[in-house]
Write a protein that holds these residues in place. Sequence first.
Motif, PDB file in Angstrom:
ATOM      1  N   PHE A  69      51.244   3.894  78.165  1.00  0.00           N
ATOM      2  CA  PHE A  69      52.140   3.013  78.904  1.00  0.00           C
ATOM      3  C   PHE A  69      51.462   2.613  80.205  1.00  0.00           C
ATOM      4  CE2 PHE A  69      53.041   7.264  80.424  1.00  0.00           C
ATOM      5  CZ  PHE A  69      53.201   7.099  81.794  1.00  0.00           C
ATOM      6  N   GLY A  70      52.028   1.650  80.853  1.00  0.00           N
ATOM      7  CA  GLY A  70      51.451   1.223  82.124  1.00  0.00           C
ATOM      8  C   GLY A  70      52.385   0.301  82.870  1.00  0.00           C
ATOM      9  N   ARG A  71      51.937  -0.093  84.061  1.00  0.00           N
ATOM     10  CA  ARG A  71      52.698  -1.056  84.845  1.00  0.00           C
ATOM     11  C   ARG A  71      51.716  -1.943  85.601  1.00  0.00           C
ATOM     12  NH1 ARG A  71      53.777   4.058  86.846  1.00  0.00           N
ATOM     13  NH2 ARG A  71      52.812   4.537  88.866  1.00  0.00           N
ATOM     14  N   LEU A  72      52.129  -3.176  85.795  1.00  0.00           N
ATOM     15  CA  LEU A  72      51.331  -4.149  86.521  1.00  0.00           C
ATOM     16  C   LEU A  72      52.212  -4.732  87.612  1.00  0.00           C
ATOM     17  CD1 LEU A  72      48.602  -5.656  86.702  1.00  0.00           C
ATOM     18  CD2 LEU A  72      49.609  -7.410  85.229  1.00  0.00           C
ATOM     19  N   ILE A  73      51.767  -4.605  88.845  1.00  0.00           N
ATOM     20  CA  ILE A  73      52.569  -5.000  89.999  1.00  0.00           C
ATOM     21  C   ILE A  73      51.902  -6.171  90.712  1.00  0.00           C
ATOM     22  CG2 ILE A  73      53.509  -4.218  92.213  1.00  0.00           C
ATOM     23  CD1 ILE A  73      53.176  -1.306  91.007  1.00  0.00           C
ATOM     24  N   LEU A  74      52.689  -7.188  90.982  1.00  0.00           N
ATOM     25  CA  LEU A  74      52.229  -8.319  91.776  1.00  0.00           C
ATOM     26  C   LEU A  74      52.737  -8.158  93.204  1.00  0.00           C
ATOM     27  CD1 LEU A  74      51.187 -11.202  92.402  1.00  0.00           C
ATOM     28  CD2 LEU A  74      53.358 -12.059  91.456  1.00  0.00           C
ATOM     29  N   LEU A  75      51.816  -8.165  94.146  1.00  0.00           N
ATOM     30  CA  LEU A  75      52.155  -8.150  95.566  1.00  0.00           C
ATOM     31  C   LEU A  75      51.754  -9.506  96.147  1.00  0.00           C
ATOM     32  CD1 LEU A  75      50.716  -4.635  96.507  1.00  0.00           C
ATOM     33  CD2 LEU A  75      53.079  -5.197  95.877  1.00  0.00           C
ATOM     34  N   TYR A  76      52.693 -10.142  96.851  1.00  0.00           N
ATOM     35  CA  TYR A  76      52.408 -11.465  97.414  1.00  0.00           C
ATOM     36  C   TYR A  76      52.715 -11.488  98.899  1.00  0.00           C
ATOM     37  CZ  TYR A  76      52.655 -16.489  98.293  1.00  0.00           C
ATOM     38  OH  TYR A  76      52.463 -17.742  98.805  1.00  0.00           O
ATOM     39  N   ASP A  77      51.725 -11.898  99.667  1.00  0.00           N
ATOM     40  CA  ASP A  77      51.882 -12.070 101.110  1.00  0.00           C
ATOM     41  C   ASP A  77      51.387 -13.472 101.444  1.00  0.00           C
ATOM     42  OD1 ASP A  77      51.785 -12.111 103.866  1.00  0.00           O
ATOM     43  OD2 ASP A  77      51.055 -10.047 104.039  1.00  0.00           O
ATOM     44  N   PRO A  78      52.298 -14.397 101.793  1.00  0.00           N
ATOM     45  CA  PRO A  78      51.886 -15.775 102.069  1.00  0.00           C
ATOM     46  C   PRO A  78      50.816 -15.877 103.158  1.00  0.00           C
ATOM     47  CG  PRO A  78      54.280 -15.590 102.004  1.00  0.00           C
ATOM     48  CD  PRO A  78      53.739 -14.193 101.964  1.00  0.00           C
ATOM     49  N   ASP A  79      50.794 -14.925 104.067  1.00  0.00           N
ATOM     50  CA  ASP A  79      49.795 -14.933 105.144  1.00  0.00           C
ATOM     51  C   ASP A  79      48.479 -14.273 104.731  1.00  0.00           C
ATOM     52  OD1 ASP A  79      51.619 -16.176 106.857  1.00  0.00           O
ATOM     53  OD2 ASP A  79      52.453 -14.248 107.484  1.00  0.00           O
ATOM     54  N   GLY A  80      48.484 -13.654 103.556  1.00  0.00           N
ATOM     55  CA  GLY A  80      47.291 -12.958 103.096  1.00  0.00           C
ATOM     56  C   GLY A  80      47.073 -11.651 103.831  1.00  0.00           C
ATOM     57  N   GLN A  81      46.195 -10.835 103.287  1.00  0.00           N
ATOM     58  CA  GLN A  81      45.807  -9.581 103.932  1.00  0.00           C
ATOM     59  C   GLN A  81      44.297  -9.452 103.842  1.00  0.00           C
ATOM     60  OE1 GLN A  81      48.017  -6.075 102.842  1.00  0.00           O
ATOM     61  NE2 GLN A  81      49.986  -7.149 102.801  1.00  0.00           N
ATOM     62  N   ASP A  82      43.671  -9.019 104.918  1.00  0.00           N
ATOM     63  CA  ASP A  82      42.213  -8.933 104.964  1.00  0.00           C
ATOM     64  C   ASP A  82      41.648  -8.092 103.821  1.00  0.00           C
ATOM     65  OD1 ASP A  82      42.199 -10.534 107.188  1.00  0.00           O
ATOM     66  OD2 ASP A  82      42.039  -8.869 108.623  1.00  0.00           O
ATOM     67  N   ALA A  83      42.289  -6.971 103.539  1.00  0.00           N
ATOM     68  CA  ALA A  83      41.784  -6.078 102.493  1.00  0.00           C
ATOM     69  C   ALA A  83      41.870  -6.715 101.114  1.00  0.00           C
ATOM     70  CB  ALA A  83      42.550  -4.765 102.510  1.00  0.00           C
ATOM     71  N   TRP A  84      42.818  -7.650 100.954  1.00  0.00           N
ATOM     72  CA  TRP A  84      42.980  -8.311  99.663  1.00  0.00           C
ATOM     73  C   TRP A  84      41.987  -9.447  99.462  1.00  0.00           C
ATOM     74  CZ3 TRP A  84      48.977  -9.420  99.208  1.00  0.00           C
ATOM     75  CH2 TRP A  84      49.672  -8.211  99.258  1.00  0.00           C
ATOM     76  N   ASN A  85      41.585 -10.081 100.554  1.00  0.00           N
ATOM     77  CA  ASN A  85      40.780 -11.291 100.466  1.00  0.00           C
ATOM     78  C   ASN A  85      41.549 -12.392  99.732  1.00  0.00           C
ATOM     79  OD1 ASN A  85      38.511 -12.894 100.887  1.00  0.00           O
ATOM     80  ND2 ASN A  85      37.543 -12.271  98.962  1.00  0.00           N
ATOM     81  N   GLY A  86      42.848 -12.482 100.006  1.00  0.00           N
ATOM     82  CA  GLY A  86      43.697 -13.476  99.361  1.00  0.00           C
ATOM     83  C   GLY A  86      45.153 -13.192  99.621  1.00  0.00           C
ATOM     84  N   THR A  87      46.028 -13.872  98.877  1.00  0.00           N
ATOM     85  CA  THR A  87      47.473 -13.715  99.067  1.00  0.00           C
ATOM     86  C   THR A  87      48.157 -12.979  97.923  1.00  0.00           C
ATOM     87  OG1 THR A  87      47.902 -15.874  98.042  1.00  0.00           O
ATOM     88  CG2 THR A  87      47.617 -15.829 100.449  1.00  0.00           C
ATOM     89  N   MET A  88      47.503 -12.905  96.759  1.00  0.00           N
ATOM     90  CA  MET A  88      48.121 -12.263  95.594  1.00  0.00           C
ATOM     91  C   MET A  88      47.283 -11.097  95.120  1.00  0.00           C
ATOM     92  SD  MET A  88      49.819 -15.157  93.216  1.00  0.00           S
ATOM     93  CE  MET A  88      50.890 -16.392  93.934  1.00  0.00           C
TER      94      MET A  88
END
Length: 197
Positions: A69-88
């Motif tokens: 089993f597993g799970r897939l989570i979408l995190l969205y920050d319209p301002d982005g986050q440096d560690a993500w290098n993006g918004t999603m």
Amino acid sequence: MTSPGACAEPVDFRSAVDSMHAARIRPDIEVGSIRPPQRLAPYSHAIGAEVTQPEPDGEIPTDSDGSAFGRLILLYDPDGQDAWNGTMRLVAFVQAEVEAALATDPLLPEVAWSWLADALAVTEITALGGTVTSTTSVRYGDISGPPRAHQLELRASWTATGTDLSAHVEAFCEVLSSAAGLPPTGVTNLGVGGAAT
């Protein structure tokens, strides 16, 4: 689903969520929405997936052991986050029961990570990272189940560069099916003397 207190959902987030549910999933994997973690991002959505292994007579059991089993989570920050290098940011977790021979194979972590890297090759991503863990549990006393159980856990996250996440969900489910030992899509295991080959 969004975190509490979030305002109206942005168009990009809504489009991404809709695309997650438009993914084409093989019939032996059940996928559905689950409660996302809170306060990790202004907006979040999560899906859970479980491999449904048929019984030898071809019927799906009503009380599944949840062998994978597993799970897939979408995190969205319209301002982005440096560690993500993006918004999603997509965060994946996969857990599967594996055979003893596979669990003790020193190459298992590399093989499991290659399942993910290969599956995600059809997507456009950045900042991929994660861990692979193989564990063995020994049961004692009145605990039911086999005396020894072997599990594989894969935790990973990556940043999507677009809003169409259907290929990301399909890649996640491909990793889940590999971890569960399912044959590739379109390939059928043939039983010989009652055992799959």
